[in-house]
Design a protein around this motif. Structure first.
Motif: not given
Length: 321
Positions: A96-97, A112-114, A79-81, A89-90
């Protein structure tokens, strides 16, 4: 005693934020690419659904979500908050991160995402080149796009939230095949699509960095589509749009309401400036008139079986009535 709108007072349309394209052009370009990175993860992990309906995002009360993505017996979502400015990321097993949404390059975001996915036990590979963008730079090499204006990103999400709400109301008027209201990260727009049920001529394709077979699957049948787009270099302003494929004869000269709607020959669609809606006395009514009027032009000129495709029952009752 406060003035009424009919007495000349300006309506309170604060729910519809200003979104001048030039004010957040660089953030828009960077955010578009970040959404493509996340979207491609959903693409490679989700079973193919016709018209690419397995790839879009959906609006949430905080931003945009992938919805659950399968990973073996596990699932995860991203989710983009745009309130706390985080990417979350859940996983279904409670892990979660989160990453901060802040000024940073696409390449940095990608790395960083990967790394976060890997830390959650999610091993995923995607195609490294953006879709539907000419002269696209591979994500892991893109140090050029590195802007993030948090206030502008929040305004964009709030504009999407209002568009999503009205488009969902418009969707309820149709009982034929119809897409959800969903956000395509390739074209960076919110869209909903109605189908006549008839096959369409083969689409010519030609969208940059998008296989022609994908485009042809998306437009395999006659459609009317409408949506919201925040703008781009070809048209630097946010707009609502409506088009038909194939376009029936006379569609480009139709005159659907409101008067501020025009047909754009270069885009091959009707456009309604977002600001015309935002500044209207009744924004929802103006936008619904635009969607309904352009749909009727497409359906009537295209000889759709409207009586079979449109909702004929009583008005929907709201909860509690």
């Amino acid at each position: 005693m406060p003035l009424s709108a009919s007495a000349g007072a300006k309506p309170d349309n604060s729910a519809w934020p200003g979104l001048p394209f030039h004010d957040w052009k660089e953030t828009c370009a960077t955010l578009h690419l970040w959404t493509q990175i996340v979207g491609k993860v959903r693409l490679v992990r989700t079973p193919w659904l016709n018209h690419s309906w397995h790839v879009p995002f959906y609006l949430t009360a905080r931003g945009l979500t992938t919805s659950p993505i399968p990973y073996g017996s596990r699932a995860f979502d991203v989710e983009f908050d745009f309130i706390d400015h985080l990417l979350r990321i859940s996983t279904s097993d409670g892990l979660a991160k989160a990453m901060g949404l802040q000024p940073r390059s696409v390449a940095s975001f990608y790395r960083e995402f990967f790394a976060c996915l890997s830390g959650l036990g999610l091993t995923i590979q995607i195609g490294p080149r953006p879709n539907e963008i000419a002269d696209a730079i591979p994500f892991d090499q893109d140090d050029r796009h590195a802007s993030y204006d948090a206030a502008a990103a929040n305004r964009f999400w709030r504009a999407l939230l209002q568009a999503d709400r009205v488009m969902k109301e418009f969707r309820t008027r149709f009982v034929g095949k119809c897409s959800p209201v969903h956000f395509f990260w390739g074209s960076f727009d919110l869209a909903v699509t109605r189908f006549s049920g008839a096959r369409a001529p083969q689409h010519p394709g030609g969208i940059p960095n998008c296989p022609d077979w994908v485009t042809r699957d998306a437009y395999s049948h006659e459609v009317y589509s409408c949506g919201f787009w925040p703008g781009g270099d070809a048209l630097p302003m946010p707009i609502f749009y409506a088009y038909a494929h194939p376009q029936p004869a006379g569609f480009n000269t139709a005159q659907p309401p409101p008067a501020t709607a025009t047909y754009n020959e270069a885009f091959g669609e009707f456009i309604l400036p977002y600001d015309a809606v935002r500044e209207a006395a009744q924004p929802d009514d103006l936008l619904l008139d635009f969607f309904q009027g352009t749909y009727e032009a497409a359906a009537d000129l295209g000889k759709w079986r409207r009586a079979e495709l449109e909702y004929q029952g009583p008005q929907h009752k709201r909860a509690g009535t």
